[in-house]
Motif scaffolding. Structure first.
Motif, PDB file in Angstrom:
ATOM      1  N   LYS A  51      10.082  30.762  16.836  1.00  0.00           N
ATOM      2  CA  LYS A  51      11.483  30.295  16.770  1.00  0.00           C
ATOM      3  C   LYS A  51      12.330  31.021  17.809  1.00  0.00           C
ATOM      4  N   GLY A  77       8.566  43.203  15.778  1.00  0.00           N
ATOM      5  CA  GLY A  77       8.744  42.023  14.939  1.00  0.00           C
ATOM      6  C   GLY A  77       9.553  40.901  15.544  1.00  0.00           C
ATOM      7  N   LYS A  80       6.430  39.047  19.848  1.00  0.00           N
ATOM      8  CA  LYS A  80       5.690  39.268  21.096  1.00  0.00           C
ATOM      9  C   LYS A  80       4.206  38.995  20.913  1.00  0.00           C
ATOM     10  N   SER A  81       3.636  39.584  19.857  1.00  0.00           N
ATOM     11  CA  SER A  81       2.196  39.370  19.637  1.00  0.00           C
ATOM     12  C   SER A  81       1.932  37.897  19.364  1.00  0.00           C
TER      13      SER A  81
END
Ligand SMILES: Nc1ncnc2c1ncn2[C@@H]1O[C@H](COP(=O)(O)OP(=O)(O)OP(=O)(O)O)[C@@H](O)[C@H]1O
Ligand SMILES: [Mg+2]
Length: 363
Positions: A51, A77, A80-81
């Motif tokens: 999002k 959080g 990125k991952s």
């Protein structure tokens, strides 16, 4: 899979003899290459689930379109991952040549499944930061390709980049490459190819940040970047800041664009590059342009050159950074199907945060 060959499949020599005597008819075997290389995703995530983060999405699209490498930097959080893991889905299907290269490497390390003749999907490799030098760069006594080579023609995703040992990730990339080549030369093998389409670095520099605080201070970013070597940062085409997602974006029910939609645009931009670099087997995408290609394919008009010159002085950029901006601008122009790089394309390219000279100077 080779064009122009008629392949007659037989079970045994008797059948071969019968076929040659004209006693039986066997239809030539056909392999549908397009179907073979069609993108298959086994990911649990699709890019549409990320999002907000429009800048990040745009940057990853540019990276896939031009084969650029990327570093993602931002507080914990923020996705990125998540974004890095799905970034490989934007890449165009493998070409037969790429598939053969990657297959050779996967075959040497025993990664081919039994009965698998060809790697048909771009590799996605996400080695852990505790991986050994040999595991990443390749072995030295028994030469075997490392993760970097296994990711060839695909994605090498280095999550939590500063945690990787400096000898691996922090080293001067060129030195690492020389060493790598040396090992294989000694082992009597050809060089294992090891170009990488997108390195996604990820980080954890703001663990102590107060909840709700979104933007990272320049100092935090500098501290974090200080843990990665300057020469390495200077070789990363796209530096992307990933800020905290706003509540409004997070709670929106509107799905983002899917990986498949983005891939369509990437494929169109890659087609232009394939035509542009025809006859240059080493240059497969904009990111791999050398001095000669930059000169012939990245010509700027006066106004555009002035803009870039201004950015160079303003940000105190290295000559390598200048080349990177040109390459990224070429890709942005290709995504817009524009023949010439215009000031609009350059302006977008220089909007991505650039390596800060103070940090680059640290190492
Ligand atoms: N932009 C986003 N859109 C949707 N979900 C998100 C987004 N950002 C984070 N999330 C949710 O938060 C989880 C954690 O995100 P992710 O692991 O990608 O963060 P990160 O930026 O890599 O953090 P860290 O710096 O701690 O590694 C995701 O699995 C997802 O559920
Ligand atoms: Mg992460």
């Amino acid at each position: 899979m080779v064009d122009g060959l008629n392949v007659i499949p037989v079970q045994n020599l008797r059948e071969a003899a019968q076929f040659l005597e004209g006693e039986i008819r066997i239809a030539p075997m056909k392999v549908d290459l397009q179907k073979l290389f069609e993108h298959k995703s086994d990911d649990e995530h699709d890019f549409s689930e990320v999002k907000g983060q429009e800048n990040v999405k745009r940057a990853l699209e540019i990276a896939a379109a031009g084969g650029h490498n990327v570093i993602l930097i931002g507080p914990p959080g923020t996705g990125k991952s998540m974004a890095g893991e799905t970034a490989g889905d934007h890449l165009p299907p493998l070409t037969l040549n790429e598939a053969l290269e990657t297959t050779k490497i996967h075959s040497i390390v025993g990664l081919l499944k039994s009965g698998q003749a060809l790697v048909t999907q771009r590799p996605f490799r996400a080695p852990h930061h505790t991986a050994s030098d040999a595991g990443l760069l390749g072995g030295n006594i028994n030469p075997t390709p490392g993760e970097i080579s296994i990711a060839h023609n695909g994605v090498l995703f280095l999550d939590e980049l500063p945690e990787f040992k400096r000898s691996v990730a922090g080293d001067d990339a060129a030195a690492a490459r020389r060493r790598h080549r040396h090992h294989f030369a000694r082992g009597g093998h050809d060089d294992f190819p090891q170009s990488i389409h997108a390195d996604c670095g990820d980080e954890s520099y703001a663990r102590r940040k107060m909840p709700g605080e979104s933007k990272s201070s320049p100092r935090e970013i500098q501290n974090y970047l200080g843990r990665i070597s300057g020469p390495l940062l200077d070789r990363i085409d796209l530096h992307i800041e990933v800020p905290a997602v706003k509540f409004r974006e997070m709670s929106s029910a509107q799905p983002g664009e899917s990986s498949a939609q983005i891939r369509e645009r990437v494929i169109a931009a890659r087609k232009l590059q394939t035509a542009r670099f025809a006859g240059k087997p080493k240059v497969t995408c904009n990111a791999r342009m050398g001095a000669r290609e930059l000169k012939s394919f990245c010509e700027l008009d006066d106004a555009t050159r002035d803009l870039l010159k201004h950015a160079m002085t303003e940000y105190n950029l290295s000559a390598r950074a200048y080349d990177r901006i040109l390459k990224v601008s070429r890709t942005i122009a290709d995504l817009a199907a524009a023949e010439k790089i215009s000031s609009e394309h350059i302006s977008e390219a220089i909007q991505f945060p650039l390596p800060r000279p103070a940090v680059v100077g640290l190492t």
